[in-house]
Each structure stands twice: as C-alpha cells, then as structure tokens.
Design an enzyme around this catalytic site. Structure first.
Site, PDB file in Angstrom:
ATOM      1  N   GLY A 190       0.782  -1.237   0.000  1.00 34.04           N
ATOM      2  CA  GLY A 190       0.000   0.000   0.000  1.00 34.04           C
ATOM      3  C   GLY A 190       0.810   1.281   0.000  1.00 34.04           C
ATOM      4  N   SER A 191       2.025   1.266  -0.563  1.00 29.28           N
ATOM      5  CA  SER A 191       2.807   2.509  -0.532  1.00 29.28           C
ATOM      6  C   SER A 191       2.184   3.590  -1.421  1.00 29.28           C
ATOM      7  CB  SER A 191       4.270   2.250  -0.909  1.00 29.28           C
ATOM      8  OG  SER A 191       4.416   1.964  -2.270  1.00 29.28           O
ATOM      9  N   MET A 209      -4.458  -6.691  -6.971  1.00 29.91           N
ATOM     10  CA  MET A 209      -3.981  -7.781  -7.825  1.00 29.91           C
ATOM     11  C   MET A 209      -5.087  -8.602  -8.485  1.00 29.91           C
ATOM     12  SD  MET A 209      -0.848  -7.235  -7.849  1.00 29.91           S
ATOM     13  CE  MET A 209      -0.077  -8.702  -8.529  1.00 29.91           C
ATOM     14  N   LEU A 242     -10.349  -6.341 -12.677  1.00 27.23           N
ATOM     15  CA  LEU A 242     -11.757  -5.957 -12.551  1.00 27.23           C
ATOM     16  C   LEU A 242     -12.542  -6.476 -13.757  1.00 27.23           C
ATOM     17  CD1 LEU A 242     -11.338  -2.265 -11.338  1.00 27.23           C
ATOM     18  CD2 LEU A 242     -12.096  -4.217  -9.959  1.00 27.23           C
ATOM     19  N   ASN A 275      -5.488   3.429 -12.481  1.00 25.73           N
ATOM     20  CA  ASN A 275      -4.528   2.408 -12.050  1.00 25.73           C
ATOM     21  C   ASN A 275      -3.117   2.953 -12.231  1.00 25.73           C
ATOM     22  OD1 ASN A 275      -3.550  -0.203 -11.280  1.00 25.73           O
ATOM     23  ND2 ASN A 275      -3.174  -0.670 -13.450  1.00 25.73           N
ATOM     24  N   HIS A 302       0.715   1.569 -13.123  1.00 22.58           N
ATOM     25  CA  HIS A 302       1.388   0.380 -13.676  1.00 22.58           C
ATOM     26  C   HIS A 302       2.893   0.665 -13.758  1.00 22.58           C
ATOM     27  CE1 HIS A 302       1.750  -3.288 -16.002  1.00 22.58           C
ATOM     28  NE2 HIS A 302       2.585  -2.640 -16.795  1.00 22.58           N
ATOM     29  N   ASP A 321      -4.746  -3.024 -18.544  1.00 19.17           N
ATOM     30  CA  ASP A 321      -3.589  -2.139 -18.734  1.00 19.17           C
ATOM     31  C   ASP A 321      -3.622  -1.344 -20.040  1.00 19.17           C
ATOM     32  OD1 ASP A 321      -2.523  -2.936 -16.294  1.00 19.17           O
ATOM     33  OD2 ASP A 321      -1.311  -4.531 -17.173  1.00 19.17           O
ATOM     34  N   GLU A 376       6.341   6.526  -9.271  1.00 17.99           N
ATOM     35  CA  GLU A 376       4.919   6.211  -9.036  1.00 17.99           C
ATOM     36  C   GLU A 376       4.373   7.108  -7.930  1.00 17.99           C
ATOM     37  OE1 GLU A 376       3.951   2.064  -8.422  1.00 17.99           O
ATOM     38  OE2 GLU A 376       5.652   1.415  -9.621  1.00 17.99           O
TER      39      GLU A 376
HETATM   40  C1  GRF Z   1       3.327  -0.877  -7.694  1.00 17.03           C
HETATM   41  O1  GRF Z   1       4.563  -1.157  -8.295  1.00 17.03           O
HETATM   42  C2  GRF Z   1       2.286  -0.609  -8.728  1.00 17.03           C
HETATM   43  O2  GRF Z   1       2.776  -0.005  -9.874  1.00 17.03           O
HETATM   44  C3  GRF Z   1       1.793  -2.001  -9.070  1.00 17.03           C
HETATM   45  O3  GRF Z   1       1.808  -2.692  -7.854  1.00 17.03           O
HETATM   46  C4  GRF Z   1       2.758  -2.096  -6.972  1.00 17.03           C
HETATM   47  C5  GRF Z   1       2.017  -1.718  -5.733  1.00 17.03           C
HETATM   48  O4  GRF Z   1       2.849  -1.236  -4.721  1.00 17.03           O
HETATM   49  N1  GRF Z   1       0.500  -1.947  -9.708  1.00 17.03           N
HETATM   50  P1  GRF Z   1       2.224  -0.604  -3.418  1.00 17.03           P
HETATM   51  O5  GRF Z   1       1.306  -1.644  -2.800  1.00 17.03           O
HETATM   52  O6  GRF Z   1       1.484   0.633  -3.813  1.00 17.03           O
HETATM   53  O7  GRF Z   1       3.401  -0.309  -2.544  1.00 17.03           O
END
Ligand code: GRF
Length: 216
Positions: free
Chosen positions: A23-24, A101, A104, A118, A120, A156, A185
């Site tokens: 969940g970062s 993960m 949908l 989303n 990616h 995607d 991200e």
């Molecule tokens: C990230 O690398 C994101 O791009 C991918 O899954 C990972 C999730 O990381 N879809 P976090 O749970 O947000 O730390």
C-alpha cells in the site's frame, strides 16, 4: 459520429483505494490528501486480502477499511458487484487501484467508466501484465517507468493520464529497477488524482488532455 468527451469533475471528491499488498501508493495519495494537495478525502480502503499490510496502515491512519474474501464467489461479477455496493454506499467519486492484484470485470469497468485509475510500473503500452520490471530488464530496454491510466475492460490498456520515465541501468536487478520506478509512481499517482478533482482531465477516445496547462 460525434466523439464521446469526458471531463473530470471539479469538486471535493471521495476516493476509494483498492489494494492487495503493502500500500505505498495508497499512503502517498493519502499523504497528499492530508497535506491539502488533493481536494478530496479517502472514503474507503478496500482489499481482497485480509493480511494486506496497507489495510492495517489505513486502519492506523483512522480510515474506513473493508475486506471481502473472494473465495466464496464462484462468479467474478458477483464479487465485483459486492465491491460496487461498498463504493456506492460511500458515495465514492474515484476508485484508485494501487497494487490491487485482481482484474476488474468488464461489468465493473463499464459501471465506473472514467472513474477508475490504475498505476502500472512500466511505460504502457510496453510491458502490460505482471513482473514487468524483470521483463523490461530481460528485453534490454534503456528506459522504463510508470503509467497512470484510466481503467478499461482491456487490462492495462485504458487512456493514459501521466507517465514518468527512468533509466534502466546495466547492473539493475528487478528490485533496484522497481525501487527507481516506485519513486516516480509516488510522485505521479497523487498528481493524477489532484488533476482529476481539479476538473482538468479531458478524455476523448484514447487521449487524455490536461486542461489548463500549455501544450508541448
Ligand atoms: C506498484 O509497483 C504498482 O505499480 C503495481 O503494484 C505495486 C504496488 O505497490 N501496480 P504498493 O502496494 O502501492 O506499494
């Protein structure tokens, strides 16, 4: 035939974040909300995994959380309908997938068109799917990065909102490249959400224009 145009709403919004792991990205969005950089509140953090570390963090931060076990649902649409129910109950404007993960269903995507984003960890449309940092290294690309996009039924492949590039270095491992990409991200996902509630994302077909910024 006239083209269908969507412009994101300018408002104080309500966000649901869907996670499956650490969940970062969720935390970075929440940090930006708390700092007043995003005009919104997080109304729900949802997970398909009870043990998702991000869910515990969300609870610690005083946010509303929900977990629904997917196992009893033979039909994926039935599961997604439950999530839709949770979202509607809380009057959510925007759903942010952040390491969620599960794919949908088209039913969910259609019900929330232009309302699901989303993140990616590759420069789409290159390297859709999973383990894409390793795939980028194996392919020998010099540049990779990350993409925030609207979610459409084709996994995607929805309209691209923001991208950021990072170099792929000769000695990179999957972990070192993933870390370099993750830093980007954390920068562009909150930025995309901010633009959404500033009413600045215009979607025409595949293309997203950022309103109020000079072209080029
Ligand atoms: C990230 O690398 C994101 O791009 C991918 O899954 C990972 C999730 O990381 N879809 P976090 O749970 O947000 O730390």
């Amino acid at each position: 035939m006239s083209e269908d145009v969507f412009v994101s709403p300018r408002k104080h919004g309500r966000i649901a974040v869907l996670i499956s792991g650490r969940g970062s990205n969720f935390m970075k969005i929440h940090d930006a909300v708390r700092a007043g950089r995003i005009d919104a509140e997080i109304g729900l953090v949802f997970s398909n995994r009870e043990d998702a570390a991000g869910l515990a963090i969300a609870r610690d931060r005083g946010l509303e959380t929900a977990f629904i076990n997917p196992k009893p649902y033979a039909d994926k649409e039935d599961y997604d309908r439950e999530i839709l129910g949770e979202i509607r109950k809380r009057d959510i404007d925007l759903v942010c997938l952040a390491g969620y993960m599960k794919v949908l269903t088209p039913m969910f995507c259609r019900a929330c068109r232009n309302r699901v984003m989303n993140i990616h960890p590759a420069l789409l449309p290159s390297f859709p799917g999973l383990h894409v940092q390793q795939k980028a290294i194996d392919w020998g690309v010099r540049v990779s990065g990350c993409t925030v996009h609207f979610v459409s039924p084709e996994v995607d492949m929805g309209p691209i909102i923001l991208q950021a590039a990072v170099p792929v270095l000769p000695d990179d491992t999957e972990a070192t490249l993933a870390d370099r990409i993750l830093a980007e991200e954390h920068r562009i996902y909150p930025e995309a959400v901010r633009l959404y509630f500033e009413g600045r994302l215009e979607v025409r077909g595949r293309r997203v224009r950022i309103l109020g910024s000079s072209p080029g």
